[in-house]
Design an enzyme around this catalytic site. Structure first.
Site, PDB file in Angstrom:
ATOM      1  N   LYS B 136      83.345  14.260  41.972  1.00  0.00           N
ATOM      2  CA  LYS B 136      84.138  14.475  43.186  1.00  0.00           C
ATOM      3  C   LYS B 136      84.486  13.114  43.799  1.00  0.00           C
ATOM      4  CE  LYS B 136      83.851  17.251  47.463  1.00  0.00           C
ATOM      5  NZ  LYS B 136      82.981  18.145  48.261  1.00  0.00           N
ATOM      6  N   SER B 211      85.663  22.300  48.827  1.00  0.00           N
ATOM      7  CA  SER B 211      86.292  21.012  48.755  1.00  0.00           C
ATOM      8  C   SER B 211      86.166  20.319  47.403  1.00  0.00           C
ATOM      9  CB  SER B 211      85.748  20.125  49.864  1.00  0.00           C
ATOM     10  OG  SER B 211      84.406  19.790  49.656  1.00  0.00           O
ATOM     11  N   SER B 235      81.326  24.116  49.021  1.00  0.00           N
ATOM     12  CA  SER B 235      82.287  23.218  48.379  1.00  0.00           C
ATOM     13  C   SER B 235      82.098  23.039  46.876  1.00  0.00           C
ATOM     14  CB  SER B 235      82.266  21.851  49.067  1.00  0.00           C
ATOM     15  OG  SER B 235      82.961  21.917  50.299  1.00  0.00           O
TER      16      SER B 235
END
Lengths: 544, 544
Positions: B136, B211, B235
């Site tokens: 990420k 996310s 997320s």
């Protein structure tokens, strides 16, 4: 009970609480006369008073582990054990004012039930069968106030036991009293407007420390077999050190605080985790209490308690010991330096590797904790005082952070980020040094004059790091061995001032303690290492 | 690099970043032509493009565990594995816009070094030898930006690797790219002004979630063997569910976030702990990544990581499964309800005990998290936007808590006290139900239209509780099996609105996932239970 605060001057509430306390001590346990004002060592009055029999004195001079053995093998009944401890606690209260709520009558009733169980079944109810225990004021015990020494919270008895109290009661322990604290619980003292000030029973004109001060006093007086305190800056360890007993501050998440009387201020709210832990008269008693509570699998009841972290088993080892002889805040007084030198030498003599350890900055950590302890500008404490109109006591007025402003969330996070950076630095230094545990002072000084333990950098460091720490009594201040000197190079004006307070005659006989610190969540191993070290020191010391 | 923001319109920074991305994909890996605008399933283009060979397609269809075996036994070189994954990631980027920083060139250089090592020594460098990995955006990889998708933070390359990146690189993994996130990382979407919006590769007109949305997309596209996301409200789990891959949100304290790119917002600052964890294409890959990181003893480097908590060993068992069919916030759409029914039936068929479980109120927990996520009034996010003048993206403007005010410390503590009470309630319900794990939806719906995953109550509940949770792909939306219906008794107007969004034709083929939840710090056992359950479902499903 049934008093209310409405419209009453706060002094009336105080007087009613003190009268309640006095009424809970049976007349036959009251001292015929008080010791002279100038009495230095209050402990001999346990013997001199004539209130405890020789057998009761013998009982109260054992540690909990020995008591349990002798109750389990029928040598003592629980009634005689609990009665003996209640008597000695009653004396401690009369001499050193260390109790808040007194539960002697109920304790003796409970003792009878335990004896009946033993007589009927031949078995103990659990691993703490018959052990008289005391709890810091902030633990709820059903039916007794949890005022936390605020006038505003008196005469409002708890509706339930704190979960830790539940666990030890199920294991057979018998709560006999709650113990004194300072107003706000934020200072290393034990003075408040409800219960007054507790005295150090070893050297009565010196501070008993705090905030679990009453617990330290009671333990030193042998008025309880195991006590429970809490510690967010040194509140178990400072009184253990001042009064010469053992105290253990666990890592966060080991022992449950569920349903204790201060639950909206769990420390995690600030980033400095508050924990509870035992005070006792031997390392093995610290381990025993912890093991019994963990065996109850408290993570199944208290969401803040973690499984797995005390269930690894510790190994037999000779730990590599890093010694902090001196932090960057205050220079240790001569007796502390002697204790460090002598202890290091004895450990080396026993084949342990000992090296000097330089920790991350105590001064930087101390500043972070001052700020994090005042995120709310101490609004809660100030509101409680305002409610009853009681004034702050002297130790609170001079706390050093009473007037720090509240913080925004961004400021909170910024101070927490500084704390995390210091945690990282400490971890790196620890690893680089190749040490297993740390030996360090519990403070720069032994018990000072009341109100003068105003810098907790030697203890709060390990709260901020969340490392477990154990206080071990080592020796006593000896003017012959610990002459006064002056600092050649004070670290600061404060250092000079604190160092200048050393007074061999004033402090003679005062306990000198040291602190053993383990790695985070290395509690099980730390307790084992402490037992080894205690044994080494005792073998060489005799019964110091 | 070398651009600065001074005086430039934010669009210029964006254009420069997009140009940098494009330049990092070799021309020969570029699609000759884009699929038609209305293309539903983007995945077949991995095959149709002709850019990957059959062997490369085969390589990228294996899970990490299989890849490692075949690299270790010499069936594949690391260069061919890494090249294959980089190609497929390049396609994913062109089709679904899921990457931020692209590290293909460096990855292939690293692969050569690993192959040399293997050729020279006959040995792998570690347990992840040759595994292509993605991270990420918020993980630092030295030499690449850690903009966190803020225009204000572009063109400022990281000076070091995040510690987790260090660990997996030492174990032999090869970082190939970082992946897209939403502006602020606070919404379940992946759209921002720097990198644009990511697409769901399974049903391109639906949301990919967030996310860690880019991670979910890349994993579904087989453009990475293991990915690392973060999760404070869902997320990791929401994109895993939207894209039909496995995702694991550990308990706090298991996996290290040290030196990641967002370190002043560690979640502990709010009381809702942010964690990182893997996305993968099998349960065993989730376990593998976790085991490798824990074996590096990360608690010796990262003070927030705890020892002991993944080192107990899990037992072989048939867990008692509590099923949450319905929370008190939103009613699950028909395909989710079918997945729950079918899964419960299959588990019962395999001899597991299955019972309905009623959790503590999701609605109450959701409100607590909304307040705790906005302690600072989102000042940090708003300041970053203001610095460059970029506007909030639509999903952020409609976040539902963008305008909540900042909180005082007292308000913070009060919300945390509510959270603790809900943790206690959940623990009590869990124990009273006599269950070992929970099976529940990952959300009330499958991937919705972009921007419409605006209620995360089905995931954030387990962040607030700090219970570990695993997303498992179960089936796909099937209009024949999952006809539209209407709610007889909506829980609220919102429930009616969300339920009304179910559209079998729009959502046909969309992954349907469920969530397995374990007790706090019961991660090791949860992964083992998940492996059993996955096996049961696959045996009966075929390769759904």
């Amino acid at each position: 009970m049934g008093l209310t605060m409405t419209g009453k001057p706060w002094q009336e509430i105080r007087d009613a609480k003190k009268a309640e306390q006095a009424a809970r001590i049976p007349p036959e346990w009251k001292l015929k006369q008080n010791p002279p004002e100038e009495t230095r060592d209050l402990r001999p009055y346990a013997y001199k008073s004539g209130i405890l029999s020789d057998r009761e004195l013998e009982i109260t001079d054992l540690d909990a582990t020995s008591l349990i053995e002798r109750i389990a093998n029928g040598s003592y009944t629980v009634v005689e054990v609990v009665t003996a401890y209640c008597k000695r606690a009653a004396l401690a209260q009369q001499l050193a004012n260390c109790l808040t709520e007194i539960a002697f009558a109920e304790a003796i009733e409970r003792a009878k039930v335990l004896d009946d169980h033993y007589r009927t079944t031949g078995k103990v109810v659990g691993p703490l069968h018959g052990v008289p225990m005391s709890f810091k004021e902030c633990f709820n015990i059903k039916g007794y106030d949890s005022s936390n020494a605020y006038i505003s919270k008196c005469f409002n008895p708890a509706q339930y036991d704190a979960y830790l109290v539940e666990i030890v009661k199920k294991a057979g322990a018998v709560p006999i009293a709650k113990t004194n604290i300072p107003q706000t619980m934020l200072v290393a003292e034990s003075d408040n407007n409800v219960f007054g000030s507790s005295k150090n029973p070893v050297v009565a004109h010196l501070s008993c420390g705090g905030s679990s001060g009453g617990e330290g006093v009671l333990m030193a007086y042998h008025g309880s077999a195991i006590g429970i305190g809490t510690d967010v800056g040194g509140s178990i360890r400072i009184p253990a050190a001042c009064n010469g007993v053992y105290g253990y501050k666990p890592s966060f998440g080991l022992l449950p605080m569920l349903k204790y009387a201060n639950s909206t201020h769990l420390g995690l709210n600030t980033g400095i985790p508050a924990v509870c832990g035992p005070l006792a008269r031997s390392v093995r008693d610290l381990e025993l209490l912890t093991r019994v509570v963990r065996d109850a699998r408290p993570w199944l009841e208290d969401p803040a308690v973690m499984p797995h972290v005390f269930e690894q088993g510790a190994v037999d080892r000779k730990p590599v010991v890093g010694v902090i002889y001196q932090a960057d805040t205050l220079t240790p007084h001569p007796p502390i330096r002697r204790a460090l030198r002598e202890t290091a030498a004895k450990l080396e003599g026993a084949g342990l590797q000992v090296k000097e350890f330089e920790p991350a900055s105590y001064a930087a950590i101390n500043e972070v904790t001052r700020q994090l302890f005042t995120l709310d500008g101490l609004s809660y404490a100030k509101r409680e005082l305002a409610q009853s109109g009681e004034p702050p006591v002297p130790a609170v007025r001079t706390i050093g952070f009473w007037d720090l402003p509240s913080k925004t969330s961004e400021e909170n996070w910024s101070w927490n980020a500084k704390k995390q950076a210091l945690q990282k630095e400490m971890l790196e230094k620890w690893r680089a040094a190749g040490i297993d545990i740390v030996l360090c002072p519990a403070g720069a000084h032994t018990a000072p004059r009341p109100g003068q333990w105003s810098n907790d950098s030697y203890t709060v460091t390990w709260n901020a790091m969340d490392y477990p720490a154990i206080i071990m009594p080592i020796t006593h201040v000896d003017p012959a061995k610990d002459p006064k000197d002056t600092l050649e190079k004070p670290l600061s004006a404060t250092d000079d001032e604190f160092y200048g307070r050393y007074d061999p005659e004033l402090m003679a006989g005062s306990p000198v303690a040291l602190q053993l610190v383990g790695s985070r969540l290395g509690d099980e191993q730390l307790l084992k290492d402490a037992e080894l070290i205690d044994k080494i020191l005792k073998q060489q010391h005799g019964s110091s």
